[in-house]
Design a protein around this motif. Structure first.
Motif, PDB file in Angstrom:
ATOM      1  N   CYS A 207       0.827  -1.208   0.000  1.00 42.62           N
ATOM      2  CA  CYS A 207       0.000   0.000   0.000  1.00 42.62           C
ATOM      3  C   CYS A 207       0.865   1.262   0.000  1.00 42.62           C
ATOM      4  CB  CYS A 207      -0.918  -0.022   1.223  1.00 42.62           C
ATOM      5  SG  CYS A 207      -2.197   1.240   1.231  1.00 42.62           S
ATOM      6  N   LEU A 208       1.954   1.255   0.753  1.00 44.35           N
ATOM      7  CA  LEU A 208       2.813   2.439   0.855  1.00 44.35           C
ATOM      8  C   LEU A 208       3.806   2.552  -0.292  1.00 44.35           C
ATOM      9  CD1 LEU A 208       3.937   3.059   4.555  1.00 44.35           C
ATOM     10  CD2 LEU A 208       2.541   4.526   3.087  1.00 44.35           C
ATOM     11  N   PHE A 209       4.396   1.416  -0.707  1.00 43.58           N
ATOM     12  CA  PHE A 209       5.559   1.493  -1.585  1.00 43.58           C
ATOM     13  C   PHE A 209       5.385   0.767  -2.913  1.00 43.58           C
ATOM     14  CE2 PHE A 209       7.121   1.612   2.874  1.00 43.58           C
ATOM     15  CZ  PHE A 209       7.435   2.961   2.892  1.00 43.58           C
ATOM     16  N   GLY A 210       4.203   0.230  -3.171  1.00 48.17           N
ATOM     17  CA  GLY A 210       3.930  -0.373  -4.459  1.00 48.17           C
ATOM     18  C   GLY A 210       4.364  -1.824  -4.544  1.00 48.17           C
ATOM     19  N   PRO A 211       4.267  -2.408  -5.733  1.00 44.29           N
ATOM     20  CA  PRO A 211       4.503  -3.847  -5.895  1.00 44.29           C
ATOM     21  C   PRO A 211       5.923  -4.259  -5.527  1.00 44.29           C
ATOM     22  CG  PRO A 211       4.354  -2.729  -8.017  1.00 44.29           C
ATOM     23  CD  PRO A 211       3.917  -1.744  -7.003  1.00 44.29           C
ATOM     24  N   VAL A 212       6.023  -5.525  -5.125  1.00 40.29           N
ATOM     25  CA  VAL A 212       7.302  -6.104  -4.701  1.00 40.29           C
ATOM     26  C   VAL A 212       7.960  -6.795  -5.885  1.00 40.29           C
ATOM     27  CG1 VAL A 212       8.364  -7.843  -3.205  1.00 40.29           C
ATOM     28  CG2 VAL A 212       6.514  -6.386  -2.330  1.00 40.29           C
TER      29      VAL A 212
END
Length: 375
Positions: A207-212
């Motif tokens: 949610c904070l930093f986008g896809p892994v």
């Protein structure tokens, strides 16, 4: 631009008289999550009516009747109560089964995390809902924790500068394993703290930093006699370039901050957990003056600037009720999902990659775009 598959152009209940009335809800399962979290939130929400409980065990039936709720034993029987929404609160391994049964009776679905026991099951639920023109979302209530809301506000405002790394932790030291379903292994499925607390933490990270992009993980059993993982450390690298550490454990005390986010201009740290679950059990409901707030304790929520030390930061009040407020807009007015299927599927992909990484002892890359990204 074509509409997102999360928001098909028209669904059952959208744009008709449902806009003007309360949504009837069937709660499927009646354990602690339903009795202590979902039902109090639904009662506090102005736009939902608890119509019926589907009790999946004798104990759940007795508990629901003691709380004065109508009870049936199957989702098919719940159809007689004409629910527009089904809230699925059963053990993880049954999420797919009961979500599909809810869809079969024409109900939009809100399902407890993790969305499903594996990605394939999650995609079956998503596809069934899409074919039926119904909405599905996942109750990732920790998106509305006070520390996470505070960290997110600082990140979005640029108060930390470009974020480089973070750590998210849920750790409790419980030397004696419990006897509930969360502490029992489910062959071939995500289980233990990786599925339970890990799903919250990975969702917060996404949610904070986008896809892994890739995962390196250590997922193990630490306490004598346990049959599921109880101590998990995940090192995540995001497509954005941010790197982070996620810890979900029942085998160590949480001495470090619950959340820390470091950027070029500063860092935010917060200790201790949001207390909305305790408030709900104690009868404190949304709308009260103390709802979602923690007492001010110096040094527990701080903004740290290089060379300038730490300054206390008041946390944004937590508000789990916001999930159900957004869910109603999602169902009734074609609003955005409180938790999208793209995010829900990607979280499961990350958890599965973490399990594989630990088993192999290597870093595991995730496909990009992920299967969730196209959802």
């Amino acid at each position: 631009m074509s509409p997102s598959p999360d928001t098909p152009p028209r669904v059952r209940g959208s744009g008709d008289d449902t806009d003007q009335r309360r949504l009837r809800v069937a709660v499927i399962g009646y354990g602690n999550s339903a009795a202590w979290v979902h039902c109090p939130l639904l009662r506090a929400a102005p736009d939902f009516d608890l119509a019926v409980v589907v009790a999946t065990s004798r104990r759940a039936e007795e508990r629901a009747r003691a709380d004065g709720l109508p009870v049936v034993r199957t989702a098919g029987e719940a159809a007689a109560f004409a629910p527009e929404v089904a809230v699925v609160c059963v053990p993880d391994q049954a999420h797919e089964t009961f979500s599909l049964e809810a869809i079969a009776i024409g109900a939009h679905v809100s399902v407890e995390k993790p969305f499903a026991p594996d990605r394939v099951a999650a995609e079956r639920v998503r596809n069934a809902a899409r074919r039926a023109g119904l909405r599905v979302s996942v109750f990732q209530n920790r998106r509305w924790d006070d520390d996470f809301l505070t960290a997110g506000a600082l990140v979005r405002a640029g108060g930390l500068g470009d974020v480089t790394r973070y750590a998210l932790r849920f750790a409790d030291w419980r030397p004696e394993p419990g006897d509930g379903w969360r502490d029992r292994a489910r062959s071939g499925q995500l289980d233990g703290k990786l599925a339970d607390l890990g799903s919250h933490l990975v969702d917060q990270a996404v949610c904070l930093f986008g896809p892994v992009r890739d995962v390196f993980a250590d997922v193990r059993r630490m306490r004598p006699g346990v049959t599921v993982n109880d101590d998990c450390t995940l090192l995540l690298r995001h497509v954005s370039g941010v790197v982070g550490e996620v810890i979900a454990s029942a085998a160590r005390p949480c001495l470090a901050p619950r959340i820390e986010v470091q950027g070029a201009l500063g860092a935010y740290v917060s200790y201790g957990r949001d207390g909305q679950d305790t408030q709900l059990r104690d009868g404190v409901l949304p709308g009260s003056a103390e709802w979602g707030r923690r007492g001010r304790e110096p040094g527990t929520s701080s903004l740290i600037r290089p060379g300038a030390g730490a300054v206390d930061v008041e946390r944004v009040p937590g508000n789990w009720l916001a999930y159900y407020e957004q869910f109603r807009e999602f169902v009734v007015r074609d609003g955005p999902a409180p938790v999208s299927m793209a995010d829900a599927l990607h979280v499961i992909e990350v958890l599965e990659a973490a399990s594989a990484s630990s088993a192999r002892g290597t870093r595991v890359s995730l496909p990009w775009p992920s299967s969730g990204a196209a959802s």
